[in-house]
Design a protein around this motif. Structure first.
Motif, PDB file in Angstrom:
ATOM      1  N   PRO A   1      23.347  62.235  65.188  1.00 16.86           N
ATOM      2  CA  PRO A   1      22.414  63.345  64.994  1.00 16.86           C
ATOM      3  C   PRO A   1      22.150  64.045  66.320  1.00 16.86           C
ATOM      4  O   PRO A   1      22.567  63.564  67.385  1.00 16.86           O
ATOM      5  N   SER A   2      21.478  65.167  66.261  1.00 14.88           N
ATOM      6  CA  SER A   2      21.203  65.948  67.468  1.00 14.88           C
ATOM      7  C   SER A   2      19.827  65.629  68.040  1.00 14.88           C
ATOM      8  O   SER A   2      18.875  65.359  67.302  1.00 14.88           O
ATOM      9  N   LEU A   3      19.746  65.695  69.364  1.00 14.51           N
ATOM     10  CA  LEU A   3      18.466  65.624  70.054  1.00 14.51           C
ATOM     11  C   LEU A   3      17.752  66.973  69.946  1.00 14.51           C
ATOM     12  O   LEU A   3      18.373  67.988  69.597  1.00 14.51           O
ATOM     13  N   PRO A   4      16.468  67.033  70.273  1.00 12.85           N
ATOM     14  CA  PRO A   4      15.810  68.340  70.373  1.00 12.85           C
ATOM     15  C   PRO A   4      16.499  69.194  71.435  1.00 12.85           C
ATOM     16  O   PRO A   4      17.104  68.671  72.375  1.00 12.85           O
ATOM     17  N   PRO A   5      16.431  70.506  71.316  1.00  7.25           N
ATOM     18  CA  PRO A   5      17.069  71.370  72.312  1.00  7.25           C
ATOM     19  C   PRO A   5      16.457  71.184  73.697  1.00  7.25           C
ATOM     20  O   PRO A   5      15.292  70.807  73.837  1.00  7.25           O
ATOM     21  N   SER A   6      17.281  71.432  74.723  1.00  7.30           N
ATOM     22  CA  SER A   6      16.824  71.300  76.102  1.00  7.30           C
ATOM     23  C   SER A   6      17.493  72.373  76.949  1.00  7.30           C
ATOM     24  O   SER A   6      18.348  73.132  76.470  1.00  7.30           O
ATOM     25  N   SER A   7      17.141  72.405  78.224  1.00  6.57           N
ATOM     26  CA  SER A   7      17.734  73.390  79.127  1.00  6.57           C
ATOM     27  C   SER A   7      19.229  73.158  79.316  1.00  6.57           C
ATOM     28  O   SER A   7      19.967  74.079  79.666  1.00  6.57           O
ATOM     29  N   LYS A   8      19.704  71.926  79.072  1.00  9.62           N
ATOM     30  CA  LYS A   8      21.115  71.610  79.268  1.00  9.62           C
ATOM     31  C   LYS A   8      22.013  72.292  78.235  1.00  9.62           C
ATOM     32  O   LYS A   8      23.200  72.492  78.483  1.00  9.62           O
ATOM     33  N   ASP A   9      21.458  72.599  77.059  1.00  8.36           N
ATOM     34  CA  ASP A   9      22.289  73.172  75.996  1.00  8.36           C
ATOM     35  C   ASP A   9      21.878  74.596  75.633  1.00  8.36           C
ATOM     36  O   ASP A   9      22.320  75.129  74.618  1.00  8.36           O
ATOM     37  N   GLU A  10      21.066  75.228  76.475  1.00  8.98           N
ATOM     38  CA  GLU A  10      20.504  76.529  76.113  1.00  8.98           C
ATOM     39  C   GLU A  10      21.546  77.644  76.036  1.00  8.98           C
ATOM     40  O   GLU A  10      21.295  78.688  75.421  1.00  8.98           O
ATOM     41  N   ASP A  11      22.713  77.441  76.638  1.00  7.98           N
ATOM     42  CA  ASP A  11      23.745  78.481  76.602  1.00  7.98           C
ATOM     43  C   ASP A  11      24.702  78.335  75.422  1.00  7.98           C
ATOM     44  O   ASP A  11      25.624  79.150  75.270  1.00  7.98           O
ATOM     45  N   LEU A  12      24.508  77.322  74.589  1.00  9.02           N
ATOM     46  CA  LEU A  12      25.411  77.096  73.463  1.00  9.02           C
ATOM     47  C   LEU A  12      24.911  77.841  72.228  1.00  9.02           C
ATOM     48  O   LEU A  12      23.778  77.621  71.788  1.00  9.02           O
ATOM     49  N   PRO A  13      25.732  78.706  71.650  1.00  6.19           N
ATOM     50  CA  PRO A  13      25.299  79.418  70.443  1.00  6.19           C
ATOM     51  C   PRO A  13      25.315  78.495  69.231  1.00  6.19           C
ATOM     52  O   PRO A  13      26.275  77.754  69.007  1.00  6.19           O
ATOM     53  N   VAL A  14      24.245  78.525  68.455  1.00  4.28           N
ATOM     54  CA  VAL A  14      24.158  77.752  67.216  1.00  4.28           C
ATOM     55  C   VAL A  14      23.395  78.577  66.189  1.00  4.28           C
ATOM     56  O   VAL A  14      22.576  79.426  66.544  1.00  4.28           O
ATOM     57  N   PRO A  15      23.627  78.336  64.913  1.00  2.00           N
ATOM     58  CA  PRO A  15      22.859  79.027  63.878  1.00  2.00           C
ATOM     59  C   PRO A  15      21.502  78.359  63.675  1.00  2.00           C
ATOM     60  O   PRO A  15      21.268  77.239  64.139  1.00  2.00           O
ATOM     61  N   THR A  16      20.637  79.035  62.978  1.00  5.02           N
ATOM     62  CA  THR A  16      19.353  78.457  62.602  1.00  5.02           C
ATOM     63  C   THR A  16      19.258  78.435  61.085  1.00  5.02           C
ATOM     64  O   THR A  16      19.899  79.218  60.395  1.00  5.02           O
ATOM     65  N   GLY A  17      18.455  77.529  60.577  1.00  2.00           N
ATOM     66  CA  GLY A  17      18.284  77.443  59.134  1.00  2.00           C
ATOM     67  C   GLY A  17      17.889  76.049  58.710  1.00  2.00           C
ATOM     68  O   GLY A  17      18.048  75.073  59.462  1.00  2.00           O
ATOM     69  N   GLU A  18      17.399  75.944  57.517  1.00  4.90           N
ATOM     70  CA  GLU A  18      16.942  74.667  56.989  1.00  4.90           C
ATOM     71  C   GLU A  18      18.109  73.693  56.830  1.00  4.90           C
ATOM     72  O   GLU A  18      19.182  74.059  56.360  1.00  4.90           O
ATOM     73  N   GLY A  19      17.891  72.458  57.257  1.00  3.82           N
ATOM     74  CA  GLY A  19      18.888  71.420  57.080  1.00  3.82           C
ATOM     75  C   GLY A  19      19.963  71.362  58.142  1.00  3.82           C
ATOM     76  O   GLY A  19      20.841  70.489  58.080  1.00  3.82           O
ATOM     77  N   LEU A  20      19.924  72.253  59.139  1.00  4.67           N
ATOM     78  CA  LEU A  20      20.926  72.233  60.202  1.00  4.67           C
ATOM     79  C   LEU A  20      20.480  71.300  61.328  1.00  4.67           C
ATOM     80  O   LEU A  20      19.284  71.120  61.557  1.00  4.67           O
ATOM     81  N   PRO A  21      21.444  70.714  62.064  1.00  3.06           N
ATOM     82  CA  PRO A  21      21.082  69.725  63.089  1.00  3.06           C
ATOM     83  C   PRO A  21      20.334  70.294  64.283  1.00  3.06           C
ATOM     84  O   PRO A  21      19.645  69.561  64.988  1.00  3.06           O
ATOM     85  N   GLY A  22      20.502  71.585  64.577  1.00  2.00           N
ATOM     86  CA  GLY A  22      19.850  72.165  65.743  1.00  2.00           C
ATOM     87  C   GLY A  22      20.770  72.231  66.945  1.00  2.00           C
ATOM     88  O   GLY A  22      21.929  71.822  66.901  1.00  2.00           O
ATOM     89  N   ARG A  23      20.226  72.735  68.066  1.00  3.12           N
ATOM     90  CA  ARG A  23      21.045  73.043  69.233  1.00  3.12           C
ATOM     91  C   ARG A  23      21.302  71.850  70.142  1.00  3.12           C
ATOM     92  O   ARG A  23      22.238  71.845  70.950  1.00  3.12           O
ATOM     93  N   GLY A  24      20.501  70.810  70.072  1.00  6.20           N
ATOM     94  CA  GLY A  24      20.528  69.744  71.071  1.00  6.20           C
ATOM     95  C   GLY A  24      21.828  68.969  71.147  1.00  6.20           C
ATOM     96  O   GLY A  24      22.647  68.974  70.222  1.00  6.20           O
ATOM     97  N   PHE A  25      22.003  68.293  72.275  1.00  7.71           N
ATOM     98  CA  PHE A  25      23.134  67.395  72.462  1.00  7.71           C
ATOM     99  C   PHE A  25      22.985  66.178  71.535  1.00  7.71           C
ATOM    100  O   PHE A  25      21.923  65.945  70.960  1.00  7.71           O
ATOM    101  N   PRO A  26      24.041  65.368  71.387  1.00  7.86           N
ATOM    102  CA  PRO A  26      23.961  64.230  70.457  1.00  7.86           C
ATOM    103  C   PRO A  26      22.999  63.142  70.930  1.00  7.86           C
ATOM    104  O   PRO A  26      22.888  62.866  72.130  1.00  7.86           O
ATOM    105  N   ASP A  27      22.329  62.537  69.976  1.00 13.81           N
ATOM    106  CA  ASP A  27      21.455  61.401  70.240  1.00 13.81           C
ATOM    107  C   ASP A  27      22.316  60.138  70.178  1.00 13.81           C
ATOM    108  O   ASP A  27      22.521  59.554  69.113  1.00 13.81           O
TER     109      ASP A  27
END
Length: 245
Positions: free
Chosen positions: A139-165
């Motif tokens: 699963p994904s971690l919460p977003p952080s400054s390390k991944d802020e340049d990575l484009p990701v979609p938003t929406g219900e049920g998506l893992p989010g922008r963060g790096f892997p947990d």
């Protein structure tokens, strides 16, 4: 190009388990014949015990299980704004380099995880010289400054922008009778085929793509402090499957 991620002194050791629909449900879909014991000619006799998505098809010569997995296209949220459906074939060699332990199991070192943020991706095995493969997800971690340049979609049920947990890493052994769909944005290992050196397992891969590298695949490479390889290991028990990496 891979993004190098230093995991410091983190030491992860997990054991692979058989791939099932229930265990994998938070990461995507497992696609397999739910009732291989039922021949189409005996559909009527078993109709009450078949899954509700089972229908007789092709003039009674086939059983259709509907909506077993869905390909998701989220490229309307990508910077490019458009993704096209594609199918490709991956011819995957059995991975070498695993070490045998005193317990009789093999281990696989996880050096990379990747995700496809704007599309689901389905791997459907075809008959080859190997017959099993390893599915590694996180699963994904919460977003952080390390991944802020990575484009990701938003929406219900998506893992989010963060790096892997990595502390919640999971691993499964799949057979060649099981296809797997990684949900959009799910962190997973590049394909790891299990088997003797020189064997392979072929897959038909279905997904959407834009041709823009950072939209289609975001790849991480793990490094550990003071070590030649990251301390992320999956133990693969030797059960009914024959595994020698």
């Amino acid at each position: 190009m891979a993004i190098q991620l230093n995991i410091g002194a983190l030491d992860i050791q997990i054991t692979a388990e058989p791939l099932t629909h229930e265990a994998f449900s938070s990461f995507g879909d497992v696609v397999s014949n739910p009732r291989p014991d039922v021949h189409p000619s005996s559909f009527d006799a078993h109709a009450q015990s078949l899954p509700p998505n089972a229908f007789l098809a092709n003039q009674g010569s086939a059983i259709q299980y509907r909506n077993v997995s869905r390909l998701k296209n989220l490229y309307d949220q990508a910077p490019s704004g458009k993704g096209e459906p594609i199918m490709s074939i991956f011819v995957c060699a059995a991975r070498g380099g695993a070490e045998s332990s005193s317990s009789g199991a093999n281990t696989f070192t996880v050096r990379h995880l990747e995700r496809h943020p704007f599309t689901a991706q389905t791997f459907t095995p075809m008959r080859s010289t190997a017959s099993s493969y390893l599915v590694i997800v996180a699963p994904s971690l919460p977003p952080s400054s390390k991944d802020e340049d990575l484009p990701v979609p938003t929406g219900e049920g998506l893992p989010g922008r963060g790096f892997p947990d990595l502390k919640r890493l999971r691993a499964f052994v799949a057979t060649s009778s099981q296809a797997v769909t990684y949900g959009a944005g799910t962190w997973h290992s590049p394909m790891v085929v299990l088997g003797q050196a020189g064997t392979r397992l072929d897959f038909v891969v279905s997904q959407f793509a834009s041709g823009v590298a950072v939209e289609d695949c975001q790849l991480l490479e793990f490094v550990s402090d003071g070590k030649d390889e990251p301390s992320i290991r999956v133990k693969i028990p030797q059960r009914d499957w024959s595994i020698k990496l």
